[in-house]
Design a protein around this motif. Structure first.
Motif, PDB file in Angstrom:
ATOM      1  N   ALA A  51     -51.715  10.715  22.645  1.00  0.00           N
ATOM      2  CA  ALA A  51     -50.318  10.297  22.814  1.00  0.00           C
ATOM      3  C   ALA A  51     -50.161   8.794  22.581  1.00  0.00           C
ATOM      4  O   ALA A  51     -49.210   8.345  21.929  1.00  0.00           O
ATOM      5  CB  ALA A  51     -49.834  10.668  24.215  1.00  0.00           C
ATOM      6  N   ILE A  52     -51.115   8.011  23.073  1.00  0.00           N
ATOM      7  CA  ILE A  52     -51.037   6.559  22.880  1.00  0.00           C
ATOM      8  C   ILE A  52     -51.189   6.195  21.409  1.00  0.00           C
ATOM      9  O   ILE A  52     -50.435   5.367  20.866  1.00  0.00           O
ATOM     10  CB  ILE A  52     -52.111   5.861  23.736  1.00  0.00           C
ATOM     11  CG1 ILE A  52     -51.780   6.020  25.225  1.00  0.00           C
ATOM     12  CG2 ILE A  52     -52.217   4.383  23.372  1.00  0.00           C
ATOM     13  CD1 ILE A  52     -52.857   5.514  26.142  1.00  0.00           C
ATOM     14  N   HIS A  53     -52.165   6.816  20.748  1.00  0.00           N
ATOM     15  CA  HIS A  53     -52.380   6.482  19.333  1.00  0.00           C
ATOM     16  C   HIS A  53     -51.200   6.947  18.477  1.00  0.00           C
ATOM     17  O   HIS A  53     -50.827   6.276  17.513  1.00  0.00           O
ATOM     18  CB  HIS A  53     -53.678   7.135  18.847  1.00  0.00           C
ATOM     19  CG  HIS A  53     -54.129   6.634  17.506  1.00  0.00           C
ATOM     20  ND1 HIS A  53     -54.482   5.318  17.286  1.00  0.00           N
ATOM     21  CD2 HIS A  53     -54.254   7.261  16.303  1.00  0.00           C
ATOM     22  CE1 HIS A  53     -54.816   5.155  16.022  1.00  0.00           C
ATOM     23  NE2 HIS A  53     -54.683   6.320  15.404  1.00  0.00           N
ATOM     24  N   TRP A  54     -50.615   8.084  18.822  1.00  0.00           N
ATOM     25  CA  TRP A  54     -49.441   8.562  18.091  1.00  0.00           C
ATOM     26  C   TRP A  54     -48.306   7.544  18.230  1.00  0.00           C
ATOM     27  O   TRP A  54     -47.659   7.169  17.249  1.00  0.00           O
ATOM     28  CB  TRP A  54     -49.028   9.914  18.670  1.00  0.00           C
ATOM     29  CG  TRP A  54     -47.934  10.606  17.880  1.00  0.00           C
ATOM     30  CD1 TRP A  54     -46.985  10.010  17.103  1.00  0.00           C
ATOM     31  CD2 TRP A  54     -47.710  12.002  17.798  1.00  0.00           C
ATOM     32  NE1 TRP A  54     -46.160  10.939  16.550  1.00  0.00           N
ATOM     33  CE2 TRP A  54     -46.578  12.186  16.953  1.00  0.00           C
ATOM     34  CE3 TRP A  54     -48.312  13.112  18.349  1.00  0.00           C
ATOM     35  CZ2 TRP A  54     -46.067  13.441  16.676  1.00  0.00           C
ATOM     36  CZ3 TRP A  54     -47.806  14.369  18.063  1.00  0.00           C
ATOM     37  CH2 TRP A  54     -46.710  14.525  17.236  1.00  0.00           C
ATOM     38  N   ALA A  55     -48.060   7.086  19.459  1.00  0.00           N
ATOM     39  CA  ALA A  55     -46.966   6.147  19.676  1.00  0.00           C
ATOM     40  C   ALA A  55     -47.205   4.823  18.970  1.00  0.00           C
ATOM     41  O   ALA A  55     -46.270   4.198  18.461  1.00  0.00           O
ATOM     42  CB  ALA A  55     -46.774   5.920  21.173  1.00  0.00           C
ATOM     43  N   LYS A  56     -48.435   4.375  18.929  1.00  0.00           N
ATOM     44  CA  LYS A  56     -48.735   3.068  18.351  1.00  0.00           C
ATOM     45  C   LYS A  56     -48.849   3.084  16.830  1.00  0.00           C
ATOM     46  O   LYS A  56     -48.564   2.085  16.165  1.00  0.00           O
ATOM     47  CB  LYS A  56     -50.040   2.516  18.950  1.00  0.00           C
ATOM     48  CG  LYS A  56     -49.896   2.009  20.382  1.00  0.00           C
ATOM     49  CD  LYS A  56     -51.189   1.426  20.885  1.00  0.00           C
ATOM     50  CE  LYS A  56     -50.996   0.745  22.224  1.00  0.00           C
ATOM     51  NZ  LYS A  56     -50.154  -0.468  22.133  1.00  0.00           N
ATOM     52  N   ALA A  57     -49.310   4.200  16.260  1.00  0.00           N
ATOM     53  CA  ALA A  57     -49.610   4.186  14.829  1.00  0.00           C
ATOM     54  C   ALA A  57     -48.777   5.138  13.991  1.00  0.00           C
ATOM     55  O   ALA A  57     -48.667   4.940  12.781  1.00  0.00           O
ATOM     56  CB  ALA A  57     -51.101   4.514  14.613  1.00  0.00           C
ATOM     57  N   VAL A  58     -48.184   6.163  14.601  1.00  0.00           N
ATOM     58  CA  VAL A  58     -47.495   7.185  13.812  1.00  0.00           C
ATOM     59  C   VAL A  58     -45.989   7.134  14.001  1.00  0.00           C
ATOM     60  O   VAL A  58     -45.224   7.178  13.032  1.00  0.00           O
ATOM     61  CB  VAL A  58     -48.038   8.593  14.158  1.00  0.00           C
ATOM     62  CG1 VAL A  58     -47.306   9.653  13.345  1.00  0.00           C
ATOM     63  CG2 VAL A  58     -49.539   8.668  13.901  1.00  0.00           C
ATOM     64  N   MET A  59     -45.541   7.039  15.238  1.00  0.00           N
ATOM     65  CA  MET A  59     -44.100   7.016  15.478  1.00  0.00           C
ATOM     66  C   MET A  59     -43.469   5.770  14.871  1.00  0.00           C
ATOM     67  O   MET A  59     -44.131   4.753  14.704  1.00  0.00           O
ATOM     68  CB  MET A  59     -43.820   7.046  16.990  1.00  0.00           C
ATOM     69  CG  MET A  59     -44.110   8.363  17.652  1.00  0.00           C
ATOM     70  SD  MET A  59     -43.618   8.336  19.401  1.00  0.00           S
ATOM     71  CE  MET A  59     -44.047  10.017  19.861  1.00  0.00           C
ATOM     72  N   PHE A  60     -42.161   5.875  14.592  1.00  0.00           N
ATOM     73  CA  PHE A  60     -41.431   4.721  14.079  1.00  0.00           C
ATOM     74  C   PHE A  60     -41.419   3.648  15.147  1.00  0.00           C
ATOM     75  O   PHE A  60     -41.102   3.911  16.302  1.00  0.00           O
ATOM     76  CB  PHE A  60     -40.001   5.130  13.687  1.00  0.00           C
ATOM     77  CG  PHE A  60     -39.300   4.092  12.869  1.00  0.00           C
ATOM     78  CD1 PHE A  60     -39.593   3.945  11.524  1.00  0.00           C
ATOM     79  CD2 PHE A  60     -38.359   3.258  13.447  1.00  0.00           C
ATOM     80  CE1 PHE A  60     -38.951   2.986  10.759  1.00  0.00           C
ATOM     81  CE2 PHE A  60     -37.711   2.298  12.691  1.00  0.00           C
ATOM     82  CZ  PHE A  60     -38.016   2.163  11.340  1.00  0.00           C
ATOM     83  N   TYR A  61     -41.741   2.424  14.776  1.00  0.00           N
ATOM     84  CA  TYR A  61     -42.022   1.374  15.763  1.00  0.00           C
ATOM     85  C   TYR A  61     -41.069   0.195  15.578  1.00  0.00           C
ATOM     86  O   TYR A  61     -41.130  -0.509  14.592  1.00  0.00           O
ATOM     87  CB  TYR A  61     -43.467   0.906  15.613  1.00  0.00           C
ATOM     88  CG  TYR A  61     -43.858  -0.184  16.570  1.00  0.00           C
ATOM     89  CD1 TYR A  61     -43.980  -1.498  16.145  1.00  0.00           C
ATOM     90  CD2 TYR A  61     -44.091   0.103  17.893  1.00  0.00           C
ATOM     91  CE1 TYR A  61     -44.343  -2.499  17.024  1.00  0.00           C
ATOM     92  CE2 TYR A  61     -44.448  -0.887  18.790  1.00  0.00           C
ATOM     93  CZ  TYR A  61     -44.564  -2.191  18.358  1.00  0.00           C
ATOM     94  OH  TYR A  61     -44.902  -3.182  19.215  1.00  0.00           O
TER      95      TYR A  61
END
Length: 372
Positions: free
Chosen positions: A118-128
């Motif tokens: 979940a952390i890696h998804w939020a940091k690297a995949v989701m629009f930031y």
């Protein structure tokens, strides 16, 4: 060197070197520099693009890593459940340790995989990017509510869940399987025997062949043995200040080994007989300063195994309940409400310590069928 480490100045933001705090002291009563009445809002810092935003290959690698972490969580949860059923919980200490290790690793790796993914998804995949939303003290109007709902929809779309069905399935699978290493053993034990009257008796009162000694009056008593060696203890081996972790001799041969041990464990201590405070009816429960008490705390059942030699106090490490060995293990501190049950002991015709009888009261914490 100083200029190299200095942050670049952004328009609209005051540099620290430009702000001088006014001060009035006894030598210079007038302010040296005028302070501005207000600072302009510098706004959000510039959003720097990530590698996964500019490189499709890096984005794919990040998605694969997230998928691997979720898959690892799924496999760990399944492994824990399989281990629970595959490893027999018999009297073999190694099997108990292995089963505990498998369940612990399954739970730990399972939840770690979900969290890390979940952390890696939020940091690297989701629009930031950063977003500011103003809070209003009253209910929003319909237009604002519609905008908020659309923002939630946009957030789901920007997370990429809808466009990545494999990751969506991995999330659902990991979240569904992670609690199983807890739920399966719990549900599996619902059919166990819940007869609480069994806590009123232990095997200290039983004397099968090869486990007892004979007292001077001709009665039998089960011998006290070292835990876990199961070797009997002579009174001459117990010196003042020493502590022995004790089980009934022959306990390792019992069919319900773990259930019986959980009720029968005892702590044996020897003190100067002159400091013992004993009621007349308990005068023969000890032997030359040697006393034996249940290790099961009367608060919530934790093992009372910490002995303070100078104060003669037994301490429960869970909630710090403290018992006085010299005064019938009465509570001197902590949440426990009653003393530790005392095991009456004596010495047999060969010099070994034996139990004169079972505990005279139920061991462990209070429960619904007890008055105290």
């Amino acid at each position: 060197m100083g200029d190299r480490n200095r942050r670049p100045h952004r328009p609209g933001r005051l540099d620290r070197s430009e702000v001088v705090v006014s001060s009035i002291d006894q030598y210079n009563p007038a302010p040296t520099t005028e302070v501005p009445e207000r600072f302009e809002n510098p706004g959000l810092e510039e959003n720097l693009p990530r590698l996964t935003d500019a490189d499709s290959g890096a984005r794919k690698r990040a998605e694969r890593l997230v998928l691997i972490l979720f898959t690892l969580s799924i496999l760990a949860s399944i492994g824990a459940v399989v281990g629970y059923f595959a490893i027999p919980l018999d009297n073999t200490l190694g099997n108990v340790r292995l089963s505990t290790l498998v369940l612990g690793l399954g739970l730990g790796i399972g939840f770690f995989g979900i969290g890390a993914a979940a952390i890696h998804w939020a940091k690297a995949v989701m629009f930031y990017y950063e977003r500011i939303e103003l809070r209003h003290p009253t209910e929003s109007d319909p237009e604002t509510k519609q905008v908020a709902a659309q923002m939630m929809i946009d957030g789901v779309n920007e997370s990429g869940i809808a466009r990545r069905p494999v990751l969506k399935g991995a999330i659902a699978g990991a979240a569904a399987l992670a609690p199983l290493p807890i739920l399966v053993p719990l549900i599996g034990n619902l059919g166990d025997d819940w007869d609480v009257s069994k806590f009123k008796h232990t095997i200290w009162g039983e004397t099968p062949e090869g486990t007892y000694g004979t007292l001077p009056d001709g009665s039998r008593g089960r011998r006290l043995a070292r835990d876990p060696e199961d070797t009997p203890i002579k009174a001459s081996d117990v010196t003042i200040g020493s502590v022995f972790h004790v089980i009934p001799q022959g306990l390792n041969d019992e069919e319900d080994f773990y259930e019986e041990k959980a009720k029968s464990v005892v702590l044996l201590v020897r003190v100067d007989p002159r400091v013992l405070k004993e009621r007349p009816e308990r005068a023969d429960w000890s032997y030359d300063g040697i006393v034996a008490y249940s290790k099961i705390c009367t608060h919530v059942g934790c093992p009372v195994a910490l002995y303070e030699q100078q104060t003669h106090h037994l301490l429960c490490p869970c909630h710090q309940s403290t018992f006085d060995v010299t005064d019938e293990a009465k509570v001197v501190f902590g949440p426990a409400k009653r003393p530790l049950p005392q095991l009456p002991i004596a010495v047999d015709d060969e010099g070994y310590l034996v139990a004169r009888s079972d505990f005279t009261e139920p061991i462990g914490p209070s429960y619904w069928e007890r008055l105290k």
